[in-house]
Enzyme design. Structure first.
Site, PDB file in Angstrom:
ATOM      1  N   ALA A  50      48.129  41.802  33.657  1.00  0.00           N
ATOM      2  CA  ALA A  50      46.963  40.711  33.717  1.00  0.00           C
ATOM      3  C   ALA A  50      46.047  41.128  34.909  1.00  0.00           C
ATOM      4  O   ALA A  50      46.602  41.846  35.704  1.00  0.00           O
ATOM      5  CB  ALA A  50      47.382  39.454  33.447  1.00  0.00           C
ATOM      6  N   HIS A  51      45.080  40.451  34.622  1.00  0.00           N
ATOM      7  CA  HIS A  51      44.057  40.946  35.833  1.00  0.00           C
ATOM      8  C   HIS A  51      44.571  40.334  37.183  1.00  0.00           C
ATOM      9  O   HIS A  51      45.264  39.358  37.466  1.00  0.00           O
ATOM     10  CB  HIS A  51      42.766  40.154  35.621  1.00  0.00           C
ATOM     11  CG  HIS A  51      42.794  38.355  35.379  1.00  0.00           C
ATOM     12  ND1 HIS A  51      41.584  37.954  34.951  1.00  0.00           N
ATOM     13  CD2 HIS A  51      43.836  37.520  35.308  1.00  0.00           C
ATOM     14  CE1 HIS A  51      42.116  36.515  34.746  1.00  0.00           C
ATOM     15  NE2 HIS A  51      43.360  36.432  35.110  1.00  0.00           N
ATOM     16  N   ASN A  52      44.099  41.152  38.451  1.00  0.00           N
ATOM     17  CA  ASN A  52      44.451  40.560  39.744  1.00  0.00           C
ATOM     18  C   ASN A  52      45.855  41.073  39.955  1.00  0.00           C
ATOM     19  O   ASN A  52      46.249  40.343  41.055  1.00  0.00           O
ATOM     20  CB  ASN A  52      43.825  39.425  40.227  1.00  0.00           C
ATOM     21  CG  ASN A  52      42.383  39.477  39.992  1.00  0.00           C
ATOM     22  OD1 ASN A  52      41.780  38.739  39.108  1.00  0.00           O
ATOM     23  ND2 ASN A  52      41.719  39.982  40.810  1.00  0.00           N
TER      24      ASN A  52
END
Length: 356
Positions: free
Chosen positions: A241-243
């Site tokens: 997922a993001h980051n």
């Protein structure tokens, strides 16, 4: 016709091993102990495979010196400290290589894109504005590369991969079919019973020597970038997922999912089906065994497990009943019972000592 025939001596030189036996023996490929013929070389990593090795028809074996001394029925060997590593090196000798260069007629490439003369761009590839494709990189058919994506040298991008979000990909990176790098992260702000989309403004940074399997998603960051450092290995069907930040040489097996803003250290292993919640950190040199759920920070190296091991169905049903019964008992009562049991055990131990 096999163009990758090598003598046993040549193969030994490639893995910095010692050639024993017929040095000019021609080897046409690698094979398992069971399937090998006189033209194949196989490898043995442990004494538990000794019987198979003795029965194998392989023309030569990759072994340690200790194992070779127990195989008097075989005459041709390559002696190395680590046979599995030597096998891994030799797979590249017999691997079918992609030798085409240039751009196929059906590819669509923006005039501002920079494509190396030694790269290969397959049929129906679409490459956007200001992209870069490095030396000797292979882009297979039907790949989509959006604006501002950069790919280093000696890469391999398999069919139907999508590279977007201005992601930056290092050298010697392999990305397999149907994977999406830089897609929109799962970001929404809840308000008055509705989910409000958060535009994802970050990107994805992928280091050198990274491998990403098929049908994976690596989402772009919301503000900062999602980062996969050098040497990371990702199996098929993995969600990142993001980051998320994944440290060097960490390996993640199939069907694992990493939630947003999680940091995973260097040299970690996540076995198949692991789940990691968001906004936590995992230290370097951590192993998570299969089907585990990581819900808290891990600060120290080591092996961690979660979930319940397999039972036969009747035993599993009885276990669930007992767990439910325990859940209905107040914790204070459990502690009292355990204290009482401990007192009884100590009393019995004292009695046994007196009798002795």
């Amino acid at each position: 016709m096999n163009l990758n025939k090598k003598s046993l001596e040549d193969l030994a030189r490639l893995v910095q091993g010692e050639c024993i036996g017929q040095s000019n023996l021609v080897i046409q490929g690698l094979a398992s102990l069971d399937a090998a013929s006189a033209q194949n070389i196989s490898f043995v990593t442990d004494e538990k495979y000794l019987d198979k090795a003795l029965a194998s028809k392989a023309g030569a074996l990759i072994v340690t010196q200790a194992l070779q001394e127990k195989m008097h029925s075989h005459k041709n060997f390559i002696l190395v400290p680590n046979p599995y590593l030597a096998f891994a090196i030799l797979t590249h000798v017999f691997e079918k290589k992609h030798h085409d260069v240039g751009i196929e007629s059906t590819a669509q490439i923006h005039p501002s894109a920079i494509i190396s003369d030694s790269a290969y761009i397959g049929h129906y590839v679409v490459i956007g504005a200001h992209c870069v494709v490095g030396d000797n990189t292979v882009i297979q058919p039907h790949v989509r590369i959006d604006d501002d994506v950069e790919i280093g040298k000696d890469g391999f991008i398999d069919s139907h991969v999508t590279l977007t979000g201005a992601c930056k990909i290092g050298d010697r990176v392999r990305i397999h079919a149907n994977t999406v790098i830089g897609g929109e992260g799962f970001g929404f702000a809840p308000y008055q019973g509705k989910w409000h989309r958060i535009a994802q403004l970050g990107s994805v940074q992928i280091g050198n020597d990274v491998r990403i399997g098929s049908n994976c998603s690596v989402d772009r960051g919301a503000l900062d970038d999602t980062i996969l450092e050098h040497g990371v290995k990702i199996d098929n069907l993995v969600q990142i997922a993001h980051n998320v930040k994944i440290g060097e040489n960490t390996a993640i097996a199939a069907k694992s999912g990493i939630a947003g803003s999680t940091t995973i250290g260097k040299n970690c292993i996540l076995a198949g089906g692991c789940g990691v919640v968001g906004h936590i950190s995992i230290a370097d040199n951590v192993t998570i065994t299969g089907m585990s759920m990581v819900t808290n920070n891990i600060y120290e190296a080591g092996s961690y497990s979660g979930g319940t091991g397999l039972f036969e169905t009747p035993q599993w049903k009885r276990t669930v009943v007992r767990l439910r019964q325990l859940a209905d008992v107040p914790l204070t009562q459990l502690v009292k019972r355990l204290d009482h049991m401990q007192t009884q055990i100590e009393s019995l131990e004292s009695t046994f000592k007196l009798r002795k």
